[in-house]
Design an enzyme around this catalytic site. Structure first.
Site, mmCIF file in Angstrom:
data_model
loop_
_atom_site.group_PDB
_atom_site.id
_atom_site.type_symbol
_atom_site.label_atom_id
_atom_site.label_comp_id
_atom_site.label_asym_id
_atom_site.label_seq_id
_atom_site.Cartn_x
_atom_site.Cartn_y
_atom_site.Cartn_z
ATOM 1 N N ASP A 1 0.827 -1.033 -0.095
ATOM 2 C CA ASP A 1 -0.230 -0.367 0.042
ATOM 3 C C ASP A 1 0.772 0.552 0.065
ATOM 4 O O ASP A 1 2.045 1.316 0.206
ATOM 5 C CB ASP A 1 -0.748 -0.157 1.201
ATOM 6 C CG ASP A 1 -2.033 -0.962 0.733
ATOM 7 O OD1 ASP A 1 -2.585 -1.366 0.025
ATOM 8 O OD2 ASP A 1 -2.396 -1.459 2.224
ATOM 9 N N TYR A 32 7.473 -9.857 6.870
ATOM 10 C CA TYR A 32 6.387 -8.519 6.864
ATOM 11 C C TYR A 32 7.385 -8.590 7.870
ATOM 12 O O TYR A 32 6.995 -8.775 9.414
ATOM 13 C CB TYR A 32 5.292 -7.833 6.856
ATOM 14 C CG TYR A 32 4.485 -7.262 5.739
ATOM 15 C CD1 TYR A 32 4.619 -6.824 5.005
ATOM 16 C CD2 TYR A 32 4.167 -8.626 4.997
ATOM 17 C CE1 TYR A 32 4.660 -6.447 3.562
ATOM 18 C CE2 TYR A 32 3.445 -8.749 3.539
ATOM 19 C CZ TYR A 32 3.442 -7.550 2.807
ATOM 20 O OH TYR A 32 2.554 -7.365 1.285
#
EC number: 5.4.99.12
Length: 266
Positions: free
Chosen positions: A57, A115
């Site tokens: 994003d 992540y």
């Protein structure tokens, strides 16, 4: 693209997401995909379309993004790294390149994605890391956060942690690793799964922050998971603290790793 003389390349890419409106190509605003495709197309002398392992994003960073593309161009290996980098801004860089078999797919060949979310946990803000870390001034109880995070391990329905506009057909994902630890004034959340729902990592982190500031009772994360209702979870953590650090592939592809992934992600 006609199959004759077509080569497939995988590239490792790192970027500072602060300057872009996410990975995916968009019409008006700058995107990482657009910048990379432009640079590759110049080197190839024909239009290049790339596929990535994970569409990050706006504001999300990466030291471990993997992409692939196909080309009929016959170029030196260094042209796809040094050459491409010469046409990219300083906040995007190709860090490795490898020719792969035609069946390699950056997204569908991936086994897991990892992540790291970094929180600067100090009473005063940082002037240096404003766009690289999430600042939380209240002291976080990392032991509580890690304890609650363990309820999310395994295969579950993660409806409580998916964005309302998430387009995935299934809310089921399998988290294989979720650790929360402190390093001086930094609190780190490491998470690995087969794949992630839209905003899933940031929604999990946002909920763990509420646990860390003792806003929620014990076993709240477990109850939240069982509720399958996004409205009960914490706020979505800001994108600036999130990094895509590693994408795992079957060993036979023999892909390199970022030079400092092993240091950045343990």
């Amino acid at each position: 693209m006609v199959a004759k003389n077509v080569k497939t390349f995988a590239l490792g890419v790192e970027y500072d997401g602060s300057y872009y409106h996410g990975w995916q190509r968009q019409k008006i605003v700058p995107s990482i995909q657009e910048e990379i495709e432009k640079a590759l197309s110049i080197i190839a002398n024909h239009k290049i379309d790339v596929v990535c392992a994970g569409r990050t994003d706006a504001g999300v960073h990466s030291i471990g993004q993997v992409i692939h593309f196909k080309t009929t161009a016959n170029r030196k290996k260094s042209s796809w790294s040094i050459g491409v980098n010469s046409y990219l801004s300083e906040n995007i860089s190709v860090v490795w390149v490898k020719e792969v078999t035609e069946n390699f797919h950056a997204r569908y060949s991936a086994i897991t994605r990892s992540y790291r979310y970094i929180i600067y946990n100090y009473s005063l803000r940082s002037a240096i890391f404003q766009t690289k870390l999430n600042h939380i001034y209240r002291k976080l109880n990392v032991d509580k956060m890690h304890f609650e995070a363990q309820f999310l391990l395994g295969e579950h329905d993660f409806t409580s942690f998916r964005a309302l506009g998430c387009q995935s057909h299934s809310p089921w994902r399998n988290i294989t690793k979720l650790n929360v630890f402190r390093f001086h004034n930094w609190v780190v959340v490491d998470i690995t799964a087969n794949s992630f729902l839209h905003h899933m990592v940031r929604n999990i982190v946002g909920s763990l922050i509420e646990v860390g500031i003792s806003k929620k009772k014990e076993y709240w994360i477990k109850d939240l998971l069982e509720k399958k209702d996004r409205s009960h979870a914490g706020a979505t953590a800001p994108a600036k603290g999130l990094y895509l650090v590693y994408v795992e592939y079957p060993l036979h592809f023999n892909l390199p790793r970022s030079a400092y992934t092993s240091i950045f992600f343990k």
